[in-house]
Scaffold this motif. Sequence first.
Motif, short mmCIF file in Angstrom:
data_model
loop_
_atom_site.label_atom_id
_atom_site.label_comp_id
_atom_site.label_asym_id
_atom_site.label_seq_id
_atom_site.Cartn_x
_atom_site.Cartn_y
_atom_site.Cartn_z
N MET A 1 0.93 -1.18 0.13
CA MET A 1 -0.02 0.08 0.16
C MET A 1 0.69 1.23 -0.11
SD MET A 1 -3.15 0.69 2.52
CE MET A 1 -4.13 2.11 2.43
N LYS A 2 0.64 2.20 -0.99
CA LYS A 2 1.23 3.67 -1.06
C LYS A 2 1.11 4.54 0.05
CE LYS A 2 2.27 3.08 -5.69
NZ LYS A 2 2.36 3.98 -7.00
N THR A 3 2.01 5.13 0.60
CA THR A 3 1.78 6.29 1.47
C THR A 3 1.35 7.34 0.58
OG1 THR A 3 4.08 7.22 1.10
CG2 THR A 3 3.41 5.46 2.95
N GLU A 4 0.91 8.39 1.28
CA GLU A 4 0.15 9.66 0.68
C GLU A 4 1.41 10.27 -0.13
OE1 GLU A 4 -1.62 13.53 2.08
OE2 GLU A 4 -2.30 12.00 2.86
N ASN A 5 2.82 10.45 0.39
CA ASN A 5 3.97 10.92 -0.48
C ASN A 5 4.21 10.12 -1.47
OD1 ASN A 5 3.87 13.12 1.53
ND2 ASN A 5 5.42 12.27 2.60
N GLN A 6 4.21 8.81 -1.30
CA GLN A 6 4.41 8.01 -2.54
C GLN A 6 3.38 8.11 -3.83
OE1 GLN A 6 4.58 4.46 -0.73
NE2 GLN A 6 6.92 4.42 -0.77
N PHE A 7 2.34 8.24 -3.31
CA PHE A 7 1.11 8.61 -4.16
C PHE A 7 1.18 9.90 -5.07
CE2 PHE A 7 -3.32 10.26 -5.02
CZ PHE A 7 -3.68 9.28 -6.06
N VAL A 8 1.53 11.00 -4.37
CA VAL A 8 1.71 12.14 -4.83
C VAL A 8 2.93 12.15 -5.65
CG1 VAL A 8 2.18 14.60 -4.35
CG2 VAL A 8 0.36 13.62 -3.02
N MET A 9 4.03 11.76 -5.37
CA MET A 9 5.05 11.63 -6.15
C MET A 9 4.82 10.89 -7.45
SD MET A 9 7.58 13.57 -5.11
CE MET A 9 8.90 13.17 -6.07
N GLY A 10 3.92 9.91 -7.18
CA GLY A 10 3.67 9.05 -8.59
C GLY A 10 2.89 9.66 -9.44
N ILE A 11 2.03 10.45 -9.10
CA ILE A 11 1.14 11.43 -9.77
C ILE A 11 2.11 12.53 -10.63
CG2 ILE A 11 -0.71 13.17 -10.20
CD1 ILE A 11 -2.16 11.80 -7.92
N LEU A 12 3.06 12.99 -10.09
CA LEU A 12 3.98 14.11 -10.45
C LEU A 12 5.05 13.50 -11.41
CD1 LEU A 12 4.63 16.29 -7.12
CD2 LEU A 12 3.14 16.80 -9.15
N THR A 13 5.18 12.26 -11.09
CA THR A 13 6.42 11.87 -12.05
C THR A 13 5.58 11.08 -13.38
OG1 THR A 13 7.60 10.79 -10.04
CG2 THR A 13 7.97 9.67 -12.25
N THR A 14 4.37 10.68 -13.12
CA THR A 14 3.63 10.24 -14.51
C THR A 14 3.41 11.66 -15.17
OG1 THR A 14 2.72 8.61 -13.11
CG2 THR A 14 1.59 9.35 -15.08
N LEU A 15 2.91 12.77 -14.42
CA LEU A 15 2.68 13.96 -15.39
C LEU A 15 3.64 14.11 -16.21
CD1 LEU A 15 0.48 15.78 -12.85
CD2 LEU A 15 -0.51 14.92 -14.98
N ILE A 16 5.11 14.29 -15.41
CA ILE A 16 6.28 14.88 -16.11
C ILE A 16 6.72 13.89 -17.24
CG2 ILE A 16 8.75 15.38 -15.59
CD1 ILE A 16 7.89 16.16 -12.86
N TRP A 17 6.63 12.52 -17.13
CA TRP A 17 6.91 11.63 -18.12
C TRP A 17 5.93 11.94 -19.47
CZ3 TRP A 17 11.39 9.45 -18.68
CH2 TRP A 17 12.29 9.38 -17.70
N ASP A 18 4.56 11.87 -18.93
CA ASP A 18 3.65 11.93 -19.79
C ASP A 18 3.82 13.14 -20.73
OD1 ASP A 18 2.81 9.44 -19.15
OD2 ASP A 18 1.01 10.07 -18.17
N SER A 19 4.22 14.30 -20.10
CA SER A 19 4.46 15.52 -20.67
C SER A 19 5.30 15.49 -21.81
CB SER A 19 4.35 16.70 -19.80
OG SER A 19 5.78 16.65 -19.01
N GLY A 20 6.19 14.61 -21.92
CA GLY A 20 7.39 14.61 -22.95
C GLY A 20 8.58 15.27 -22.37
N LEU A 21 8.63 15.59 -20.95
CA LEU A 21 9.98 16.20 -20.67
C LEU A 21 11.01 15.17 -20.64
CD1 LEU A 21 8.58 18.35 -17.77
CD2 LEU A 21 9.53 19.24 -20.07
#
Length: 119
Positions: A1-21
């Motif tokens: 089970m992911k902690t809240e911080n891991q969840f937020v970092m996962g979303i930010l990482t996904t957004l950055i990767w998906d944005s093509g950066l």
Amino acid sequence: MKTENQFVMGILTTLIWDSGLGKENYMDVIRKVSVVLIVVALVSFVGGFAYAEHKAKVNINTATVEELMSLKGIGERKAESIVEHREAVGSFTTIDGLKDVKGVGDGIYNKIKDMIAIE
């Protein structure tokens, strides 16, 4: 089970990767965010000093014209009148005595009463 911080970092990482950066630019984003946070911290720190400076009370019995002018609503002429009154009549015994100075009425007095002292 992911902690809240891991969840937020996962979303930010996904957004950055998906944005093509890409991975190269991921570190650039982190650096830029860090710089922005440092600038915000410095501005807050300096702002605190400015607030502290205005919070210090002005002694109306010893203040110079320039120091009196730092008070809200006191310009050069009123500051000079305060000094002249003080020299002619003597030291103020209460801060209310400031209202005896020509040009300093209840309005100005009420604006600055928390910023002045006689000691």
